[in-house]
Motif scaffolding. Sequence first.
Motif, PDB file in Angstrom:
ATOM      1  N   ARG A 145      -2.836   7.682   3.297  1.00  0.00           N
ATOM      2  CA  ARG A 145      -3.320   8.997   3.724  1.00  0.00           C
ATOM      3  C   ARG A 145      -4.814   9.140   3.478  1.00  0.00           C
ATOM      4  O   ARG A 145      -5.547   9.700   4.298  1.00  0.00           O
ATOM      5  N   GLU A 146      -5.265   8.623   2.330  1.00  0.00           N
ATOM      6  CA  GLU A 146      -6.672   8.793   1.944  1.00  0.00           C
ATOM      7  C   GLU A 146      -7.590   7.746   2.572  1.00  0.00           C
ATOM      8  O   GLU A 146      -8.816   7.907   2.556  1.00  0.00           O
TER       9      GLU A 146
ATOM     10  N   GLU B 299       0.726   7.420  14.130  1.00  0.00           N
ATOM     11  CA  GLU B 299       2.170   7.629  14.219  1.00  0.00           C
ATOM     12  C   GLU B 299       2.801   7.601  12.833  1.00  0.00           C
ATOM     13  O   GLU B 299       3.703   8.390  12.531  1.00  0.00           O
ATOM     14  N   LEU B 300       2.328   6.689  11.991  1.00  0.00           N
ATOM     15  CA  LEU B 300       2.848   6.617  10.623  1.00  0.00           C
ATOM     16  C   LEU B 300       2.566   7.912   9.869  1.00  0.00           C
ATOM     17  O   LEU B 300       3.439   8.434   9.165  1.00  0.00           O
ATOM     18  N   LEU B 301       1.357   8.442  10.019  1.00  0.00           N
ATOM     19  CA  LEU B 301       1.005   9.674   9.314  1.00  0.00           C
ATOM     20  C   LEU B 301       1.824  10.859   9.832  1.00  0.00           C
ATOM     21  O   LEU B 301       2.205  11.744   9.060  1.00  0.00           O
ATOM     22  N   ARG B 302       2.114  10.868  11.130  1.00  0.00           N
ATOM     23  CA  ARG B 302       2.969  11.934  11.673  1.00  0.00           C
ATOM     24  C   ARG B 302       4.382  11.816  11.105  1.00  0.00           C
ATOM     25  O   ARG B 302       5.010  12.828  10.754  1.00  0.00           O
ATOM     26  N   ALA B 303       4.879  10.576  11.031  1.00  0.00           N
ATOM     27  CA  ALA B 303       6.210  10.352  10.463  1.00  0.00           C
ATOM     28  C   ALA B 303       6.246  10.762   8.991  1.00  0.00           C
ATOM     29  O   ALA B 303       7.233  11.337   8.508  1.00  0.00           O
ATOM     30  N   ASP B 304       5.168  10.490   8.284  1.00  0.00           N
ATOM     31  CA  ASP B 304       5.052  10.879   6.877  1.00  0.00           C
ATOM     32  C   ASP B 304       5.114  12.388   6.741  1.00  0.00           C
ATOM     33  O   ASP B 304       5.843  12.922   5.885  1.00  0.00           O
ATOM     34  N   GLN B 305       4.389  13.100   7.586  1.00  0.00           N
ATOM     35  CA  GLN B 305       4.380  14.556   7.523  1.00  0.00           C
ATOM     36  C   GLN B 305       5.743  15.142   7.877  1.00  0.00           C
ATOM     37  O   GLN B 305       6.173  16.150   7.305  1.00  0.00           O
ATOM     38  N   GLU B 306       6.434  14.505   8.824  1.00  0.00           N
ATOM     39  CA  GLU B 306       7.762  14.985   9.191  1.00  0.00           C
ATOM     40  C   GLU B 306       8.719  14.872   8.003  1.00  0.00           C
ATOM     41  O   GLU B 306       9.497  15.798   7.729  1.00  0.00           O
TER      42      GLU B 306
ATOM     43  N   ALA C 285      -9.410   2.694   7.201  1.00  0.00           N
ATOM     44  CA  ALA C 285      -9.431   1.318   6.704  1.00  0.00           C
ATOM     45  C   ALA C 285      -8.123   0.607   7.010  1.00  0.00           C
ATOM     46  O   ALA C 285      -8.106  -0.572   7.391  1.00  0.00           O
ATOM     47  N   VAL C 286      -7.008   1.329   6.865  1.00  0.00           N
ATOM     48  CA  VAL C 286      -5.701   0.736   7.151  1.00  0.00           C
ATOM     49  C   VAL C 286      -5.572   0.459   8.645  1.00  0.00           C
ATOM     50  O   VAL C 286      -5.049  -0.584   9.053  1.00  0.00           O
TER      51      VAL C 286
ATOM     52  N   LEU D 103       0.852  -1.178   0.000  1.00  0.00           N
ATOM     53  CA  LEU D 103       0.000   0.000   0.000  1.00  0.00           C
ATOM     54  C   LEU D 103       0.895   1.238   0.000  1.00  0.00           C
ATOM     55  O   LEU D 103       1.745   1.391   0.874  1.00  0.00           O
ATOM     56  N   ASP D 104       0.688   2.133  -0.965  1.00  0.00           N
ATOM     57  CA  ASP D 104       1.543   3.318  -0.991  1.00  0.00           C
ATOM     58  C   ASP D 104       1.001   4.384  -0.042  1.00  0.00           C
ATOM     59  O   ASP D 104      -0.112   4.310   0.463  1.00  0.00           O
TER      60      ASP D 104
END
Length: 329
Positions: free
Chosen positions: A27-28, A48-55, A32-33, A21-22
Amino acid sequence: MVILRPLHFSPTKSNWSSTMLDLKFIRENADAVATAAKQKRTGLDVEELLRADQEVLTLKRKSQALNEEKNANAKKMKGATPEEREAIIARGREVGQEIESLKPAVEIAEARLQELMYLVPMIPSADTPIGPDDSGNVEAYQWGKKPEFTFKPKDHVELLNVNNWAELERIAKVSGSRSYALKGELMLLESAILMYAMQKLVSKGFTPIQVPAMAREFAFIGTGNFPTGKDQVYYLPDDDIYLSGTAEVPLNSLHAGEIMSEAELPIMYGGVSPCFRREAGSAGRDVRGLIRVHQFNKVEQYIMCKNDPEESERLHQLLLKTSEEILQD
């Protein structure tokens, strides 16, 4: 020992070091994830993954802005006076230092994001039963009639001993616990079953292939065996290579890095290989006979198909039907 397990693989992108999953999808479809991660108990914290992505995105944007400033600053040299040139050079050095100082932070942030991405699960189909463990399995149907005996049947270890079909105690002295050596008719039977399974797959359009038991780390990451299942795999440090517990691992990375057209799909392999598993954490469980052994031979069904739900389901049913036919025959 012969185990035949279906596997199908629908690639969504050519990324063999990460999840299927990309990040855009995650993000979208964060909810579901997160639900899938909870159902599959991967230990992933999607927030936490989304925060790491934004960082990572923030640091990269800052780095990109600095590079753009550096390029624009360099263009000012043309036609600049000697005094202006000195200031331009000084600013160029400052920006260059800022860019260099960002690199360690970017590397750390990207490494953390990648660690979290390794834990991202595929989202199960809507009709998949959800349960806490094996007790949640749902019986779809039965085939044939269960045998009834007028005597107490022997278990598989008793049959091995009475027919002199295996060496269990002797080979344990040589190869350690959870090892076995088939001999006589049973050794021939295993070879015959492996060949029969391969012939069945060939009749269904699979290409037979014998693969090595060894694979590099990226291949285990590509199948999702690593990082969480790393303690279950034998590692050869001098060669920096691992012993695989399934032909799926080398098959899944056989075409890594290649760009394929849909016309080349599906690719269907019937793989056979020796398999190795440490069975870490299973001490005291299923220690009798040919259960939870460290080495065995296995036939694997593997299909790489286009990223289409209907096509994936059709081929998944082919895998299931083939497995059923082998058992029914």
